[in-house]
Write a protein that holds these residues in place. Structure first.
Motif, short mmCIF file in Angstrom:
data_model
loop_
_atom_site.label_atom_id
_atom_site.label_comp_id
_atom_site.label_asym_id
_atom_site.label_seq_id
_atom_site.Cartn_x
_atom_site.Cartn_y
_atom_site.Cartn_z
N GLN A 32 1.09 -1.21 -0.06
CA GLN A 32 0.08 -0.03 -0.08
C GLN A 32 0.89 1.20 0.24
N VAL A 33 0.01 2.25 -0.74
CA VAL A 33 0.47 3.65 -1.00
C VAL A 33 0.65 4.71 -0.21
N GLN A 34 0.44 5.55 0.43
CA GLN A 34 -0.06 6.59 1.14
C GLN A 34 0.47 8.27 0.06
N LEU A 35 -0.87 8.29 0.21
CA LEU A 35 -0.23 9.95 -0.75
C LEU A 35 -1.08 11.25 0.22
N VAL A 36 -0.66 12.04 0.25
CA VAL A 36 -1.17 13.56 1.04
C VAL A 36 -0.48 14.68 0.40
N GLU A 37 -1.60 15.19 0.37
CA GLU A 37 -1.55 16.47 -1.13
C GLU A 37 -1.41 17.79 -0.56
N SER A 38 -0.45 18.50 -0.59
CA SER A 38 -1.02 20.02 0.11
C SER A 38 -0.97 21.20 -0.74
N GLY A 39 -0.94 22.63 -0.57
CA GLY A 39 -0.77 23.45 -1.15
C GLY A 39 -1.68 24.20 -1.70
N GLY A 40 -2.52 23.98 -1.84
CA GLY A 40 -3.44 24.40 -2.93
C GLY A 40 -4.21 25.57 -1.99
N GLY A 41 -4.97 26.12 -2.45
CA GLY A 41 -5.20 27.38 -1.87
C GLY A 41 -5.66 28.30 -3.50
N LEU A 42 -6.22 29.68 -3.10
CA LEU A 42 -7.04 30.60 -3.97
C LEU A 42 -6.18 31.45 -4.29
N VAL A 43 -5.78 31.90 -5.82
CA VAL A 43 -4.36 33.03 -6.18
C VAL A 43 -5.05 33.46 -7.64
N GLN A 44 -4.91 34.85 -8.02
CA GLN A 44 -5.25 35.81 -8.61
C GLN A 44 -5.22 34.97 -10.38
N ALA A 45 -5.23 35.20 -11.59
CA ALA A 45 -4.98 34.13 -12.49
C ALA A 45 -3.02 35.75 -12.47
N GLY A 46 -2.79 34.95 -13.06
CA GLY A 46 -1.46 35.56 -13.55
C GLY A 46 -0.28 34.79 -12.33
N GLY A 47 -1.33 34.02 -11.08
CA GLY A 47 -0.37 34.05 -10.08
C GLY A 47 0.59 32.73 -10.01
N SER A 48 1.42 32.09 -8.75
CA SER A 48 1.87 31.13 -8.37
C SER A 48 0.93 29.85 -7.68
N LEU A 49 1.32 28.86 -7.73
CA LEU A 49 1.73 28.18 -6.36
C LEU A 49 1.84 26.57 -6.06
N ARG A 50 2.10 25.99 -5.31
CA ARG A 50 3.38 25.37 -5.83
C ARG A 50 2.72 23.73 -4.92
N LEU A 51 2.36 22.59 -4.95
CA LEU A 51 1.33 21.38 -4.66
C LEU A 51 2.49 20.78 -4.43
N SER A 52 2.41 19.78 -3.04
CA SER A 52 3.26 18.70 -2.87
C SER A 52 2.49 17.63 -2.05
N CYS A 53 3.23 16.30 -2.93
CA CYS A 53 2.47 15.06 -2.30
C CYS A 53 3.81 14.63 -1.71
N ALA A 54 3.39 13.85 -0.66
CA ALA A 54 4.14 13.24 1.09
C ALA A 54 3.26 11.85 0.21
N ALA A 55 4.63 11.04 -0.57
CA ALA A 55 4.80 9.28 -0.17
C ALA A 55 5.15 8.73 0.62
N SER A 56 4.57 7.43 1.82
CA SER A 56 5.10 6.52 2.00
C SER A 56 4.31 5.64 1.96
N GLY A 57 4.88 4.31 2.79
CA GLY A 57 4.23 2.57 2.58
C GLY A 57 4.94 2.04 1.61
N ARG A 58 4.43 1.31 0.84
CA ARG A 58 5.75 0.55 -0.03
C ARG A 58 5.45 1.75 -1.12
N THR A 59 6.25 3.01 -1.30
CA THR A 59 6.71 3.03 -2.31
C THR A 59 7.96 2.57 -3.33
N VAL A 60 8.69 2.18 -3.33
CA VAL A 60 9.46 0.66 -3.76
C VAL A 60 8.83 0.05 -5.46
N SER A 61 7.49 -0.04 -5.18
CA SER A 61 6.69 -1.27 -5.64
C SER A 61 5.80 0.50 -7.18
#
Length: 121
Positions: free
Chosen positions: A1-30
């Motif tokens: 099993q692999v667990q994934l947790v996203e973060s970093g979303g939000g509200l931004v104006q057009a032309g702006g920037s955001l960075r999303l993250s996804c942390a993985a845990s568990g059997r990531t070797v698969s």
């Protein structure tokens, strides 16, 4: 099993920037494939971008090429999505996903819970 947790979303104006993250845990070797998908209200989920854990080879949907950049930090088991020049049509729930092989048409077995990105005009 692999667990994934996203973060970093939000509200931004057009032309702006955001960075999303996804942390993985568990059997990531698969899993060698990591991807980002998005789903806007009333629309089907669509592929955004994907990357190989092993060699960093990446894939992008035409709609985000030149604006979005996917990357990964193997030491931290974390994937990132840098989104620049955001447009209102980028508004969606963004999901990270993991599978055996990266690519826009590959099967992804594991999914995060999603993070909302809203771009105002």
């Amino acid at each position: 099993q692999v667990q994934l947790v996203e973060s970093g979303g939000g509200l931004v104006q057009a032309g702006g920037s955001l960075r999303l993250s996804c942390a993985a845990s568990g059997r990531t070797v698969s899993t060698d494939g990591l991807g980002w998908f998005r789903q806007a209200p009333g629309k089907e989920r669509e592929f955004v971008t994907a990357i190989s854990w092993r060699n960093g080879l990446s894939y992008y949907a035409n709609s985000v090429k030149g604006r979005f950049t996917i990357s990964r930090d193997n030491a931290k088991n974390t994937m990132y999505l840098q989104m620049n020049s955001l447009k209102p049509e980028d508004t969606a729930v963004y999901y990270c996903a993991a599978g055996r092989v990266p690519g826009p048409t590959q099967k992804y077995d594991y999914w995060g819970q999603g993070t909302q990105v809203t771009v105002s005009s």
